[in-house]
Every structure is written in structure tokens, then in C-alpha cells.
Scaffold this motif. Structure first.
Motif, PDB file in Angstrom:
ATOM      1  N   ARG A  94      -0.117  -5.296  -0.281  1.00  0.00           N
ATOM      2  CA  ARG A  94      -1.508  -5.607  -0.159  1.00  0.00           C
ATOM      3  C   ARG A  94      -2.195  -4.329   0.851  1.00  0.00           C
ATOM      4  O   ARG A  94      -3.094  -4.001   0.512  1.00  0.00           O
ATOM      5  CB  ARG A  94      -1.738  -6.760   0.271  1.00  0.00           C
ATOM      6  CG  ARG A  94      -1.688  -7.869  -1.157  1.00  0.00           C
ATOM      7  CD  ARG A  94      -1.735  -9.223  -0.621  1.00  0.00           C
ATOM      8  NE  ARG A  94      -1.633 -10.057  -1.783  1.00  0.00           N
ATOM      9  CZ  ARG A  94      -1.652 -11.522  -1.703  1.00  0.00           C
ATOM     10  NH1 ARG A  94      -2.019 -12.123  -0.419  1.00  0.00           N
ATOM     11  NH2 ARG A  94      -1.785 -12.212  -2.575  1.00  0.00           N
ATOM     12  N   GLU A  95      -1.184  -3.946   1.759  1.00  0.00           N
ATOM     13  CA  GLU A  95      -1.552  -3.177   2.905  1.00  0.00           C
ATOM     14  C   GLU A  95      -1.716  -1.760   2.096  1.00  0.00           C
ATOM     15  O   GLU A  95      -2.582  -0.678   2.230  1.00  0.00           O
ATOM     16  CB  GLU A  95      -0.991  -3.020   4.025  1.00  0.00           C
ATOM     17  CG  GLU A  95      -1.392  -2.123   4.857  1.00  0.00           C
ATOM     18  CD  GLU A  95      -0.565  -2.324   6.315  1.00  0.00           C
ATOM     19  OE1 GLU A  95      -0.820  -1.303   7.162  1.00  0.00           O
ATOM     20  OE2 GLU A  95       0.311  -3.083   6.444  1.00  0.00           O
ATOM     21  N   PHE A  96      -0.527  -1.322   1.588  1.00  0.00           N
ATOM     22  CA  PHE A  96      -0.339   0.044   0.944  1.00  0.00           C
ATOM     23  C   PHE A  96      -1.174   0.353  -0.432  1.00  0.00           C
ATOM     24  O   PHE A  96      -1.257   1.294  -0.648  1.00  0.00           O
ATOM     25  CB  PHE A  96       1.088   0.377   0.919  1.00  0.00           C
ATOM     26  CG  PHE A  96       1.467   1.624   0.526  1.00  0.00           C
ATOM     27  CD1 PHE A  96       1.372   2.919   1.420  1.00  0.00           C
ATOM     28  CD2 PHE A  96       1.922   2.222  -0.695  1.00  0.00           C
ATOM     29  CE1 PHE A  96       1.430   4.088   1.045  1.00  0.00           C
ATOM     30  CE2 PHE A  96       2.450   3.446  -1.134  1.00  0.00           C
ATOM     31  CZ  PHE A  96       2.139   4.231  -0.218  1.00  0.00           C
ATOM     32  N   ARG A  97      -1.079  -0.643  -1.108  1.00  0.00           N
ATOM     33  CA  ARG A  97      -1.778  -0.678  -2.568  1.00  0.00           C
ATOM     34  C   ARG A  97      -1.144   0.224  -3.384  1.00  0.00           C
ATOM     35  O   ARG A  97      -1.989   1.154  -3.835  1.00  0.00           O
ATOM     36  CB  ARG A  97      -3.559  -0.527  -2.290  1.00  0.00           C
ATOM     37  CG  ARG A  97      -4.048  -1.758  -1.434  1.00  0.00           C
ATOM     38  CD  ARG A  97      -5.288  -1.119  -0.798  1.00  0.00           C
ATOM     39  NE  ARG A  97      -6.270  -0.983  -1.831  1.00  0.00           N
ATOM     40  CZ  ARG A  97      -7.076  -2.153  -2.129  1.00  0.00           C
ATOM     41  NH1 ARG A  97      -6.985  -3.257  -1.828  1.00  0.00           N
ATOM     42  NH2 ARG A  97      -7.920  -1.846  -3.254  1.00  0.00           N
ATOM     43  N   PRO A  98       0.228   0.165  -3.641  1.00  0.00           N
ATOM     44  CA  PRO A  98       0.776   1.191  -4.533  1.00  0.00           C
ATOM     45  C   PRO A  98       0.283   0.842  -6.126  1.00  0.00           C
ATOM     46  O   PRO A  98      -0.050   0.083  -6.441  1.00  0.00           O
ATOM     47  CB  PRO A  98       2.209   0.933  -4.445  1.00  0.00           C
ATOM     48  CG  PRO A  98       2.212  -0.560  -4.136  1.00  0.00           C
ATOM     49  CD  PRO A  98       1.034  -0.769  -3.085  1.00  0.00           C
ATOM     50  N   HIS A  99       0.101   1.997  -6.864  1.00  0.00           N
ATOM     51  CA  HIS A  99       0.033   1.817  -8.192  1.00  0.00           C
ATOM     52  C   HIS A  99       1.266   1.763  -8.971  1.00  0.00           C
ATOM     53  O   HIS A  99       1.136   0.915 -10.320  1.00  0.00           O
ATOM     54  CB  HIS A  99      -0.625   3.160  -8.573  1.00  0.00           C
ATOM     55  CG  HIS A  99      -2.009   3.563  -8.180  1.00  0.00           C
ATOM     56  ND1 HIS A  99      -2.158   4.213  -7.056  1.00  0.00           N
ATOM     57  CD2 HIS A  99      -3.161   2.994  -8.300  1.00  0.00           C
ATOM     58  CE1 HIS A  99      -3.226   4.313  -6.593  1.00  0.00           C
ATOM     59  NE2 HIS A  99      -3.875   3.622  -7.385  1.00  0.00           N
ATOM     60  N   VAL A 100       2.373   1.904  -8.329  1.00  0.00           N
ATOM     61  CA  VAL A 100       3.736   2.098  -9.008  1.00  0.00           C
ATOM     62  C   VAL A 100       4.579   1.566  -8.143  1.00  0.00           C
ATOM     63  O   VAL A 100       4.626   1.803  -6.613  1.00  0.00           O
ATOM     64  CB  VAL A 100       4.216   3.328  -9.493  1.00  0.00           C
ATOM     65  CG1 VAL A 100       5.626   3.221 -10.121  1.00  0.00           C
ATOM     66  CG2 VAL A 100       3.134   3.806 -10.795  1.00  0.00           C
ATOM     67  N   LEU A 101       5.401   0.573  -8.430  1.00  0.00           N
ATOM     68  CA  LEU A 101       6.580  -0.114  -7.750  1.00  0.00           C
ATOM     69  C   LEU A 101       7.875   0.195  -8.380  1.00  0.00           C
ATOM     70  O   LEU A 101       7.905   0.054  -9.554  1.00  0.00           O
ATOM     71  CB  LEU A 101       6.385  -1.583  -7.302  1.00  0.00           C
ATOM     72  CG  LEU A 101       7.294  -2.117  -6.145  1.00  0.00           C
ATOM     73  CD1 LEU A 101       6.469  -3.198  -5.585  1.00  0.00           C
ATOM     74  CD2 LEU A 101       8.652  -2.675  -6.969  1.00  0.00           C
ATOM     75  N   THR A 102       8.861   0.608  -7.683  1.00  0.00           N
ATOM     76  CA  THR A 102      10.220   0.907  -8.187  1.00  0.00           C
ATOM     77  C   THR A 102      11.317   0.098  -7.233  1.00  0.00           C
ATOM     78  O   THR A 102      11.133  -0.126  -6.234  1.00  0.00           O
ATOM     79  CB  THR A 102      10.749   2.457  -8.399  1.00  0.00           C
ATOM     80  OG1 THR A 102      10.894   2.894  -6.641  1.00  0.00           O
ATOM     81  CG2 THR A 102       9.708   3.172  -9.015  1.00  0.00           C
ATOM     82  N   THR A 103      12.249  -0.532  -8.329  1.00  0.00           N
ATOM     83  CA  THR A 103      13.151  -1.368  -7.528  1.00  0.00           C
ATOM     84  C   THR A 103      14.543  -1.390  -8.485  1.00  0.00           C
ATOM     85  O   THR A 103      14.827  -0.502  -9.407  1.00  0.00           O
ATOM     86  CB  THR A 103      12.576  -2.903  -7.361  1.00  0.00           C
ATOM     87  OG1 THR A 103      13.599  -3.545  -6.487  1.00  0.00           O
ATOM     88  CG2 THR A 103      12.660  -3.622  -8.670  1.00  0.00           C
ATOM     89  N   TYR A 104      15.449  -2.510  -8.305  1.00  0.00           N
ATOM     90  CA  TYR A 104      16.596  -2.475  -9.061  1.00  0.00           C
ATOM     91  C   TYR A 104      16.457  -3.643 -10.353  1.00  0.00           C
ATOM     92  O   TYR A 104      15.495  -4.500 -10.141  1.00  0.00           O
ATOM     93  CB  TYR A 104      17.526  -2.901  -8.352  1.00  0.00           C
ATOM     94  CG  TYR A 104      18.152  -2.146  -6.930  1.00  0.00           C
ATOM     95  CD1 TYR A 104      17.552  -0.982  -7.009  1.00  0.00           C
ATOM     96  CD2 TYR A 104      18.392  -2.843  -5.871  1.00  0.00           C
ATOM     97  CE1 TYR A 104      17.587  -0.288  -5.902  1.00  0.00           C
ATOM     98  CE2 TYR A 104      18.579  -2.260  -4.593  1.00  0.00           C
ATOM     99  CZ  TYR A 104      18.155  -0.791  -4.596  1.00  0.00           C
ATOM    100  OH  TYR A 104      18.074  -0.190  -3.523  1.00  0.00           O
TER     101      TYR A 104
END
Length: 288
Positions: free
Chosen positions: A121-131
Motif C-alpha cells: 500500500r505504501e509502494f503501490r506497485p502495478h505488478v507483483l512477482t513471486t513464486y
């Protein structure tokens, strides 16, 4: 135009340099704001580089790994955030021993989810990557990383979840890394043979059924990032306790890798925007 933002969530320091690193370096170089979030400190990771297997390193491994992570982030051109949990270690034996008390994999799920929601919520990414659900490989922290990331992707957009963790933010797309592909390894192994050399991947390929490359079948998105492979390798080498510079990973010349397999692979797992698959851009369909 509003800046694009990408968040890559990883279990341990060095994971960000071995999984999707050339992609994050590419986007950072193109002006995307990129933040790597590392969930644990890697305190229980083995020292895999013989040159670093020293008493003075063992005695301050947590501090050493923090320094390595800072160097890798600088090389990749990304921001970095520690989520602050303790490495669970990789249990070995039959039967497997219990996980250490207080480690990341045993912490109630809501605690790391709330912390990650706060960062999202602080960074407000449009895309998130994970496993993916297998963690890429079945390390308890990698599987937990998947669980935490998916839960935080959903919760961050919900005003009723963690109301004290900032204003809700809906991440547009969630991806899984798929960097460990048999076909890529076989192509590099075949190239060694063409040049009259013995490839380093024989033991891997012998135990990997070519008819069952489940990860290859899940790939939806291939990002061209060959010109950042050297940057990726430099970031990996920055994790000197974990990466043997003489190890298998570095045997294949960069030129071969760039020519034979110039992409990094991802699986689109969730999307809040219309998409057309396959893709070549993690931000496809997103209008900032």
C-alpha cells in the motif's frame, strides 16, 4: 505519465538475483521503479562458496548477508525492503526434523501478510512477482513466500482487511517466476557438446523427465532481457557466501545464453486488467 512500479517478493537474499533478476534490471534501467522485498534474513542458509567458508563469516552470517543484499540491489538498480522474518532453514533427513521455533514458516500467516500489505500500500506497485505454489522448489520459506504474496495481493485491495496498514491498493497483475526450465538447460548442454566440451548439467538432466516439464507449460510471459544477463550474474556474485563463482551456473558463456535463450519466463497468475496471452511485457494491459 505516471511512473510504473514493480515489486518482486522473495524468500531470502540471493533469490532476487537468481530468479527474474535480468527482468528487474531491465525495467529499472527503463525507468520503472522496482522494489525487491526479502521476507527473511537468510540467517540459516549454508555457506556454498568454499572461499567464504570461514569462522569469521559463520560468526556474523546475518550481517554478511545484509551487506551482500545491499550490493546486489545496487547492481540491479532496485530499491530494497527487509520484511524482517527469520530464515526457517532447509530441513534434511528422514523423517524431517521439526522447523526451528519462531522461524518464518511457522509464524501465523496473518502477521507476514499484514506487513507485506503495508509495503504494497505504501509502494503501490502495478505488478507483483513471486513464486508458485511449489515455491520454485519445496523450501518451506519459498512455499510460505507464495502463500504470503498471494494473500497480500488480495488483501491489499480490500479496505476491510488491515485497515491500519494504509490506503487500499489494487495490484493489477500477479506473476510467478519460472526460471528453472529443462529445455533451457538442455539447449545449453547441447551447445557444450557442439563445441567439444562437457556440459555442467548432466546430473540435472539425467533425473529430469523431458516429457514432464511442468513449468514450461505454465509460462505465459517471456521478457526479452539478454543484455542484462551480465548484470544478473554480477548481482549473483555479490552474494559471495551463497554463490560459488566457479559453480555450474557460470560455466555457460553469456554469449551462448543471449543467443539461445534471451528471455526470462513468468506465469500470469492473477490479473485485474484485460490481457492477451502470450505476453512479452509484465506491464501489458496496464495504463498508469
Amino acid at each position: 505519465m505516471t511512473e510504473l512500479r514493480l515489486m518482486a517478493v522473495h524468500a531470502h537474499p540471493d533469490d532476487e538475483s537468481s530468479k527474474g533478476a535480468a527482468t528487474t534490471a531491465k525495467y529499472a534501467d527503463e525507468g520503472v521503479r522496482v522494489k525487491v522485498v526479502t521476507l527473511t534474513g537468510g540467517e540459516r542458509g549454508d555457506i556454498l562458496n568454499p572461499a567464504m567458508d570461514l569462522p569469521e563469516v559463520h560468526g556474523r552470517i546475518a550481517e554478511v548477508r545484509r551487506d551482500e543484499m545491499a550490493k546486489a540491489a545496487e547492481i540491479l538498480g532496485v530499491e530494497h525492503h527487509w520484511l524482517g522474518f527469520v530464515d526457517s532453514g532447509l530441513p534434511e533427513g528422514d523423517p524431517l526434523p521439526p522447523l526451528p521455533e519462531g522461524c518464518f514458516a511457522l509464524v501465523p500467516l496473518a502477521e507476514p501478510v499484514e506487513r507485506l500489505v503495508r509495503v504494497i500500500r505504501e509502494f503501490r506497485p502495478h505488478v507483483l512477482t513471486t513464486y508458485d505454489e511449489n515455491g520454485g522448489y519445496p523450501h518451506p520459506d519459498h512455499i510460505r513466500c507464495h502463500e504470503v504474496s498471494v494473500a497480500a495481493y488480495e488483501a491489499a485491495a480490500d479496505y476491510a482487511r488491515f485497515p491500519d496498514a494504509g490506503e487500499p491498493w489494487a495490484v493489477s497483475k500477479l506473476y510467478y517466476n519460472h526460471g528453472f526450465l529443462r529445455r533451457r538447460m538442455q539447449m545449453l548442454q547441447d551447445e557444450f557438446t557442439k563445441h567439444g566440451r562437457t556440459g555442467p548439467f548432466t546430473k540435472w538432466l539425467e533425473h529430469w523427465d523431458p516429457e514432464f516439464d511442468v513449468f514450461e507449460g505454465r509460462v505465459t510471459t517471456r521478457v526479452e532481457c539478454a543484455e542484462y544477463f551480465s548484470q544478473r550474474d554480477d548481482a549473483l556474485r555479490a552474494h559471495a557466501t551463497q554463490i560459488d563463482p566457479n559453480g555450474d551456473f557460470f560455466h555457460a558463456p553469456i554469449e551462448w545464453q543471449q543467443r539461445l535463450w534471451p528471455t526470462e519466463e513468468f506465469e500470469l497468475a492473477r490479473s485485474r486488467v484485460p490481457v492477451q496471452l502470450p505476453e512479452t511485457d509484465l506491464f501489458a494491459g496496464i495504463e498508469p
